[in-house]
Scaffold this active site. Structure first.
Site, PDB file in Angstrom:
ATOM      1  CB  SER A   6      -0.911   0.015   1.229  1.00 55.29           C
ATOM      2  OG  SER A   6      -1.565   1.264   1.331  1.00 55.29           O
ATOM      3  CG  HIS A  31      -3.876  -1.521  -1.996  1.00 50.56           C
ATOM      4  ND1 HIS A  31      -4.885  -2.299  -2.509  1.00 50.56           N
ATOM      5  CD2 HIS A  31      -4.438  -0.769  -1.006  1.00 50.56           C
ATOM      6  CE1 HIS A  31      -6.009  -2.055  -1.860  1.00 50.56           C
ATOM      7  NE2 HIS A  31      -5.767  -1.129  -0.952  1.00 50.56           N
ATOM      8  CG  ASP A  33      -5.094   2.344   0.546  1.00 49.41           C
ATOM      9  OD1 ASP A  33      -6.051   1.568   0.424  1.00 49.41           O
ATOM     10  OD2 ASP A  33      -3.984   2.005   1.007  1.00 49.41           O
ATOM     11  CG  MET A  35      -8.455   7.000   2.010  1.00 42.98           C
ATOM     12  SD  MET A  35      -7.690   6.899   3.651  1.00 42.98           S
ATOM     13  CE  MET A  35      -6.800   5.349   3.515  1.00 42.98           C
ATOM     14  CG  HIS A  64      -9.305   0.147  -1.370  1.00 40.80           C
ATOM     15  ND1 HIS A  64      -8.830  -0.111  -0.101  1.00 40.80           N
ATOM     16  CD2 HIS A  64     -10.668   0.087  -1.267  1.00 40.80           C
ATOM     17  CE1 HIS A  64      -9.836  -0.292   0.724  1.00 40.80           C
ATOM     18  NE2 HIS A  64     -10.961  -0.179   0.041  1.00 40.80           N
ATOM     19  CG  MET A  66     -11.344   3.060   1.234  1.00 41.21           C
ATOM     20  SD  MET A  66     -10.033   2.909   2.466  1.00 41.21           S
ATOM     21  CE  MET A  66      -8.601   3.096   1.399  1.00 41.21           C
ATOM     22  CG  MET A 135     -11.947  -2.893   4.062  1.00 42.88           C
ATOM     23  SD  MET A 135     -10.302  -2.426   3.473  1.00 42.88           S
ATOM     24  CE  MET A 135      -9.611  -1.631   4.939  1.00 42.88           C
ATOM     25  N   GLY A 140      -9.433   3.782   6.661  1.00 49.16           N
ATOM     26  CA  GLY A 140      -9.168   5.195   6.864  1.00 49.16           C
ATOM     27  C   GLY A 140      -7.746   5.513   7.262  1.00 49.16           C
ATOM     28  CG  PHE A 141      -6.431   6.737  10.032  1.00 48.55           C
ATOM     29  CD1 PHE A 141      -5.748   7.911   9.738  1.00 48.55           C
ATOM     30  CD2 PHE A 141      -7.749   6.824  10.431  1.00 48.55           C
ATOM     31  CE1 PHE A 141      -6.378   9.141   9.853  1.00 48.55           C
ATOM     32  CE2 PHE A 141      -8.393   8.045  10.546  1.00 48.55           C
ATOM     33  CZ  PHE A 141      -7.696   9.215  10.250  1.00 48.55           C
ATOM     34  N   GLY A 142      -3.618   3.729   8.179  1.00 52.30           N
ATOM     35  CA  GLY A 142      -2.714   2.591   8.189  1.00 52.30           C
ATOM     36  C   GLY A 142      -2.263   2.264   9.602  1.00 52.30           C
ATOM     37  N   GLY A 143      -1.595   1.135   9.735  1.00 51.13           N
ATOM     38  CA  GLY A 143      -0.996   0.766  11.008  1.00 51.13           C
ATOM     39  C   GLY A 143      -1.929   0.184  12.043  1.00 51.13           C
ATOM     40  CG  ASP A 173      -6.207  -2.937   2.812  1.00 53.33           C
ATOM     41  OD1 ASP A 173      -5.244  -2.792   3.582  1.00 53.33           O
ATOM     42  OD2 ASP A 173      -6.663  -2.016   2.100  1.00 53.33           O
ATOM     43  N   GLY A 174      -5.334  -4.773   5.819  1.00 55.63           N
ATOM     44  CA  GLY A 174      -5.382  -4.266   7.192  1.00 55.63           C
ATOM     45  C   GLY A 174      -4.708  -5.186   8.178  1.00 55.63           C
ATOM     46  N   GLY A 175      -3.598  -4.743   8.733  1.00 52.18           N
ATOM     47  CA  GLY A 175      -2.915  -5.550   9.737  1.00 52.18           C
ATOM     48  C   GLY A 175      -2.267  -6.808   9.205  1.00 52.18           C
ATOM     49  N   GLY A 195       0.986  -2.413   4.320  1.00 53.05           N
ATOM     50  CA  GLY A 195       1.468  -1.036   4.310  1.00 53.05           C
ATOM     51  C   GLY A 195       2.721  -0.878   5.136  1.00 53.05           C
ATOM     52  CB  SER A 196       3.176   0.287   8.628  1.00 50.68           C
ATOM     53  OG  SER A 196       2.203  -0.563   9.214  1.00 50.68           O
TER      54      SER A 196
END
Length: 219
Positions: A6, A31, A33, A35, A64, A66, A135, A140-143, A173-175, A195-196
């Site tokens: 991401s 990816h 994102d 927003m 993606h 959003m 999801m 809305g936010f990474g990490g 997507d996410g974590g 992402g991170s």
């Protein structure tokens, strides 16, 4: 397993260099994102930035959206260079129509589901979808940390796709980290967004190998 890093977690001041580094490291997807500050509480970038990125990259652009009412902007993102356009089921009043718009614009259609949205909501759309994005955090936010019940949703969606006789991909997507990659792939995930957990651990070629090694442990 396809890894789609991401860009939300990349160095925005050096996006060309980041894209070049991803390609050099052997990545195939990236990816993006998008927003709007309405559907999610954050603002990132839109078609002009993606168009500029397209001129500097041959990566598969996994976009993606959003954003509220994404049907208004499908052609803009297609013209900017998106290869796949993913819209949120929760943001579309007429989801099938928007998916048809994406296909008509020459892009691969995909639908994203927020954590609380049941997979049954897109059951009848599966034949026309290239991918479904689950999801595993609130967007809305990474990490953010991975929401555990996503594993149950993933298994349910994989069974639903199998029963429908479709070849629809599943993206998470996410974590997503190397630590949960094997479990995700075992449960049916095809594409992982990181992402991170990716950009925060250079060099990118070694980080890709770490994810691939984890995926190889899938049962």
């Amino acid at each position: 397993m396809i890894l789609s890093p991401s860009m939300l977690s990349s160095d925005f001041a050096n996006m060309q260099a980041e894209l070049e580094a991803l390609e050099a490291a052997g990545l195939k997807w990236v990816h993006l994102d998008v927003m709007d500050g309405n559907f999610v509480p954050n603002i990132t970038f839109g078609p002009p930035i993606i168009k500029a990125m397209r001129k500097r990259s041959n990566l598969f652009f996994d976009c993606h959206l959003m954003i509220e009412d994404p049907g208004r902007y499908i052609q803009d993102f297609a013209d900017a260079g998106a290869d796949l356009i993913c819209v949120h089921a929760e943001a579309c009043t007429h989801l099938e129509r928007v998916c048809a718009q994406i296909a008509d614009a020459g892009c691969k259609p995909a639908v994203s589901l927020n954590p609380h949205t049941p997979v049954e909501s897109i059951k009848y759309l599966l034949p026309q979808l290239h991918m479904v994005l689950l999801m595993s955090v609130n967007p809305g936010f990474g990490g953010q940390k991975f929401i555990p019940f996503t594993m149950d949703k993933l298994r349910d969606l994989k069974a639903m796709i199998r029963d429908a006789g479709c070849d629809t991909l599943i993206q998470i997507d996410g974590g997503v980290t190397p630590e949960n990659t094997a479990e995700l792939v075992s449960a049916g995930a095809d594409v992982l967004v990181s992402g991170s957990a990716f950009f925060g651990h250079p060099p990118y070629d070694e980080r890709l190998k770490t994810f691939e090694a984890a995926a190889a442990q899938a049962k």
